[in-house]
Design a protein around this motif. Structure first.
Motif, short mmCIF file in Angstrom:
data_model
loop_
_atom_site.label_atom_id
_atom_site.label_comp_id
_atom_site.label_asym_id
_atom_site.label_seq_id
_atom_site.Cartn_x
_atom_site.Cartn_y
_atom_site.Cartn_z
N GLU A 371 -0.81 12.95 -49.15
CA GLU A 371 0.51 13.31 -49.71
C GLU A 371 0.92 14.67 -49.18
O GLU A 371 0.08 15.55 -48.97
N PHE A 372 2.24 14.84 -48.94
CA PHE A 372 2.81 16.15 -48.65
C PHE A 372 3.52 16.65 -49.90
O PHE A 372 4.17 15.88 -50.62
N ILE A 373 3.42 17.95 -50.14
CA ILE A 373 4.08 18.57 -51.30
C ILE A 373 5.06 19.61 -50.79
O ILE A 373 4.72 20.43 -49.93
N ALA A 374 6.30 19.56 -51.29
CA ALA A 374 7.35 20.48 -50.87
C ALA A 374 7.63 21.51 -51.94
O ALA A 374 7.38 21.28 -53.13
N ASP A 375 8.17 22.67 -51.51
CA ASP A 375 8.59 23.69 -52.47
C ASP A 375 9.99 23.36 -52.99
O ASP A 375 10.56 22.31 -52.68
N GLU A 376 10.55 24.29 -53.77
CA GLU A 376 11.85 24.03 -54.40
C GLU A 376 12.99 23.90 -53.38
O GLU A 376 14.04 23.33 -53.68
#
Length: 494
Positions: A371-376
């Motif tokens: 999984e990739f996680i993005a910031d706001e």
């Protein structure tokens, strides 16, 4: 065989390699060639074997053993040992249209199959090839040789990578009129934008293209056949068409968060960097910001390594390189004997530079992204990684890579480069020309042939065989040229 005891008397020598800490300061080639005297000594190490696997170029154990171009290696090794460089050049040119490319970027299948490998180190074949071709340019021996007679036949080559260029070169020398169409702004295809400058400086391509132009080959850049020009027009204006557009569909990583910003396909990234380097010396602001970024490269092959080396040159704060497979052994396994291609761990230039700069090898084996996680702001900032292991499928008996339960962990990352290989030809080209494709989306032909399902349309290179090496692309270009020539003339002398 110039020196019968050469392989026993003389140690293998190769070019001097500029230290990683120095070469990462620019995008220049970093090998300093041997002197002519040393090169001649290296030529004397060739044993002129009774069975020279170096020039065999056939499959052994599912892998190519020796040169796919069947280069006359023992002959020109002997000739340079004797100091007859001009004749060595003539023998080299008989089988290879572009030694200046292969002597820089080929993984040297010839050396892996060298008989000297059995008990020692192989002959420096790749270095000798480089010495011969550069001697030819240096001494003015490589000049335009336009054909004296023209056949009147017109051929369109779609794509200017190594296969398209080789086909164009062969068919032009045969006397046909050849036009090469390239959708990009410069000629070279994979050579230009898929291979970084430090492996192949682009003036090397320009030098050869200038010769081909002087010999009568026409080049059309910024021309995307199937978009800018209809295939019907090409088929109407030309007597034969060769599709040489490469395997241009990058394999994606389809996991949650893939849409995050800061994730690029490797070839798109390398193309942007090379274009910026050529257009502005990296000053135009048209490349992803890499300086002080944590870079993750997904893929352990040559393209992944190129991404590692490129990112370090652009000032990355750290680089890791994910590899799904286990680390290969450092020496040949018993089930991988000579002259098979050695399935051993290779530490390439980018990995060497990572070790020098960051103190460790960037490769993380048996690992992939979950999984990739993005910031706001939607920018990728983390990746969830998971370890892999081989498990046997109880139904098929096949060994598959499976996730190790509970092995997930999170890695901070600012830039992701996907170098997971290619799936085949691009659909808009194959649909436009109406040619059949196989199950891997390569253009379909009868095995060993190059004619497609459509009249007067042929195919070569990665678009035909799938993602492969530059040396194989040149071989395909040479082979398709023979088939096209016979189609047009009823016979061929290529």
């Amino acid at each position: 065989m110039g020196k019968p005891t050469g392989f026993m008397d003389d140690e293998r020598q190769s070019s001097t390699i500029i230290a990683p800490e120095e070469r990462i300061k620019n995008f220049d080639e970093f090998h300093i060639p041997l002197s002519k005297e040393c090169q001649q000594t290296q030529g004397g190490r060739c044993m002129d074997c009774g069975v020279p696997f170096c020039q065999y170029g056939q499959m052994i154990g599912g892998m190519t053993s020796g040169c796919p171009l069947n280069n006359l290696i023992p002959e020109w090794n002997d000739l340079i040992y004797r100091g007859n460089w001009e004749r060595a050049l003539k023998r080299l040119k008989k089988t290879n249209n572009f030694p200046e490319f292969t002597s820089r970027v080929c993984p040297a299948l010839c050396e892996a199959a060298c008989t000297c490998n059995i008990n020692g180190l192989p002959v420096s074949v790749k270095e000798n090839e480089h010495g011969i071709i550069e001697y030819g340019y240096e001494k003015g021996l490589i000049q335009p040789e336009p054909p004296k007679v023209r056949t009147g036949k017109r051929i369109a080559v779609i794509g200017s990578g190594p296969s398209g260029l080789a086909a164009a070169d062969q068919l032009n020398h045969r006397g046909h009129y050849v036009t090469v169409f390239e959708r990009n702004d410069r000629i070279g295809g994979l050579l230009r934008y898929g291979i970084p400058n430090m492996k192949l400086e682009k003036q090397v391509i320009d030098r050869r293209v200038d010769i081909m132009k002087a010999e009568g080959v026409a080049f059309m850049t910024n021309t995307n056949v199937g978009v800018d020009i209809k295939p019907s027009r090409i088929l109407r204006e030309y007597d034969a068409v060769i599709l040489a557009c490469g395997a241009s569909n990058p394999r994606d990583i389809k996991v949650p968060g893939r849409e995050s910003k800061g994730i690029y396909f490797a070839v798109d990234y390398l193309t942007k960097v090379t274009k910026s380097l050529l257009n502005s010396g990296l000053q135009d602001g048209k490349i992803p910001v890499v300086k002080d970024k944590k870079v993750m490269v997904i893929g352990g092959g040559d393209t992944g390594n190129d991404c590692v080396g490129t990112s370090i040159r652009l000032g990355a704060a750290s680089v890791i390189q994910l590899e799904m497979m286990p680390k290969a052994p450092d020496t040949r396994a018993d089930n991988n004997p000579w002259p098979e291609w050695p399935k051993i761990c290779k530490t390439d230039y980018g990995q060497e530079e990572s070790i020098a700069v960051f103190g460790h090898d960037p490769r993380v084996y048996q690992t992939t992204v979950k999984e990739f996680i993005a910031d706001e702001k939607g920018n990728v900032c983390k990746a969830v990684l998971v370890k892999l292991e081989f498990k046997k499928d109880p139904e098929t008996g096949r060994m598959n890579m499976c996730e190790v339960p509970g092995s997930e962990y999170i890695e901070d990352v600012d830039l992701v480069l996907i170098a997971a290989g290619f799936l085949g030809s691009q659909e808009y080209v194959t649909r436009a020309f109406g040619v059949d494709v196989d199950g891997r989306t390569n253009v379909a032909t009868v095995p060993g042939e190059y004619k497609t399902s459509k009249e007067k349309i042929f195919v070569a290179g990665d678009m035909h065989r799938g993602q492969s090496l530059v040396v194989w692309a040149i071989r395909e270009g040479r082979d398709v040229s023979k088939e096209v020539d016979k189609y047009l003339m009823g016979y061929t002398n290529l």
